[in-house]
Design a protein around this motif. Structure first.
Motif, PDB file in Angstrom:
ATOM      1  N   ALA A  15      -1.262  -6.096   9.080  1.00 47.08           N
ATOM      2  CA  ALA A  15      -0.353  -5.306   8.270  1.00 47.08           C
ATOM      3  C   ALA A  15       1.077  -5.703   8.586  1.00 47.08           C
ATOM      4  N   GLY A  16       1.969  -5.402   7.644  1.00 51.27           N
ATOM      5  CA  GLY A  16       3.370  -5.719   7.846  1.00 51.27           C
ATOM      6  C   GLY A  16       4.265  -4.755   7.094  1.00 51.27           C
ATOM      7  N   VAL A  17       5.554  -4.840   7.410  1.00 45.66           N
ATOM      8  CA  VAL A  17       6.555  -4.074   6.677  1.00 45.66           C
ATOM      9  C   VAL A  17       7.644  -5.034   6.235  1.00 45.66           C
ATOM     10  N   GLN A  18       8.225  -4.768   5.084  1.00 44.26           N
ATOM     11  CA  GLN A  18       9.250  -5.629   4.508  1.00 44.26           C
ATOM     12  C   GLN A  18      10.491  -4.798   4.221  1.00 44.26           C
TER      13      GLN A  18
ATOM     14  N   VAL B  83       0.805  -1.218   0.000  1.00 43.35           N
ATOM     15  CA  VAL B  83       0.000   0.000   0.000  1.00 43.35           C
ATOM     16  C   VAL B  83       0.839   1.269   0.000  1.00 43.35           C
ATOM     17  N   LEU B  84       2.028   1.225   0.620  1.00 43.24           N
ATOM     18  CA  LEU B  84       2.867   2.417   0.680  1.00 43.24           C
ATOM     19  C   LEU B  84       4.289   2.008   1.047  1.00 43.24           C
ATOM     20  N   GLY B  85       5.217   2.159   0.107  1.00 48.23           N
ATOM     21  CA  GLY B  85       6.602   1.797   0.390  1.00 48.23           C
ATOM     22  C   GLY B  85       6.715   0.354   0.857  1.00 48.23           C
ATOM     23  N   PRO B  86       7.329   0.131   2.029  1.00 46.99           N
ATOM     24  CA  PRO B  86       7.476  -1.242   2.532  1.00 46.99           C
ATOM     25  C   PRO B  86       6.230  -1.789   3.220  1.00 46.99           C
ATOM     26  N   LEU B  87       5.168  -0.963   3.361  1.00 46.96           N
ATOM     27  CA  LEU B  87       3.972  -1.351   4.108  1.00 46.96           C
ATOM     28  C   LEU B  87       3.040  -2.194   3.250  1.00 46.96           C
ATOM     29  N   ASN B  88       2.538  -3.283   3.823  1.00 44.64           N
ATOM     30  CA  ASN B  88       1.574  -4.137   3.133  1.00 44.64           C
ATOM     31  C   ASN B  88       0.459  -4.528   4.085  1.00 44.64           C
ATOM     32  N   ILE B  89      -0.674  -4.942   3.530  1.00 40.31           N
ATOM     33  CA  ILE B  89      -1.786  -5.468   4.317  1.00 40.31           C
ATOM     34  C   ILE B  89      -2.126  -6.859   3.803  1.00 40.31           C
ATOM     35  N   LYS B  90      -2.618  -7.712   4.719  1.00 40.76           N
ATOM     36  CA  LYS B  90      -2.934  -9.098   4.371  1.00 40.76           C
ATOM     37  C   LYS B  90      -4.233  -9.497   5.056  1.00 40.76           C
TER      38      LYS B  90
END
Length: 200
Positions: free
Chosen positions: A150-153, A108-115
């Motif tokens: 949510a997570g960051v990678q 969704v934004l840079g390293p941020l994701n949702i699952k």
């Protein structure tokens, strides 16, 4: 167990057609509780029961994951060994299970994701601690719940925060002895999950 093996086979085959695939290991802590504890007894000619919500406690999880990228989305099946702990007034309740979430994710934004997605659960063991009571098996060894978060990678390192819940009650009843027969515990989870993942 057969259903979990079938699930793993399906997603392995599915991954062979994915645009990119990655595999890794993960582990972390979970904080939450199982459902209501109900005790019941006959008083004179009346049936009486009481209910108690469990207190949240910390557990842990560890396992493997795969992640397939398709058309801007990710499909992430996991296989996790999980221990969920709950404190009630008369005992501590521990559920050990295999979790197999299958999550749809998007950046969704840079390293941020949702699952988000379904989580298949296979109960390995449920037991009481700090009590002379015993407990029998759960009604259903395999159940379906959900996970969302949510997570960051950052390169190979990922950090996730998720919530896990269940759709249906899954009752564990008192054991075979007469003293154990007057209670049930709803074993379905309600917990927050914090994970650290490493992509191989």
């Amino acid at each position: 167990m057969k259903k979990l093996m079938l699930l793993a086979f399906v997603f392995t085959a599915f991954g062979m057609n994915a645009q990119t695939a990655a595999f890794g290991i993960k582990g972390g802590l979970n904080y939450g509780a199982t459902g209501e504890y109900e005790s019941f007894a006959m008083a004179s000619e009346d049936f009486q029961s009481s209910f108690e919500d469990g207190e949240n406690k910390t557990g842990f999880h560890a396992g493997l994951f795969a992640q397939f990228q398709i058309l801007g989305f990710s499909i992430r099946p996991e296989l996790m060994y999980t221990q969920l702990n709950t404190e009630y007034s008369n005992f501590d309740y521990k559920v050990t299970k295999l979790d197999a979430p299958v999550l749809l994710g998007v950046n969704v934004l840079g390293p941020l994701n949702i699952k988000v997605g379904p989580a298949f659960q296979y109960v390995l063991k449920n037991e009481l601690e700090n009590s002379q009571l015993s407990i029998g098996q759960v009604d259903k060894e395999i159940t379906v719940g959900y996970q969302a978060g949510a997570g960051v990678q950052f390169g190979r390192i990922g950090i996730d925060l998720r919530y896990e819940g269940a759709f249906d009650e899954n009752t564990a009843r008192g054991g075979d002895m007469a003293a154990d027969s007057g209670f049930t515990v709803d074993s379905r989870p309600s917990q927050w999950i914090v994970s650290l993942a490493y992509t191989l």
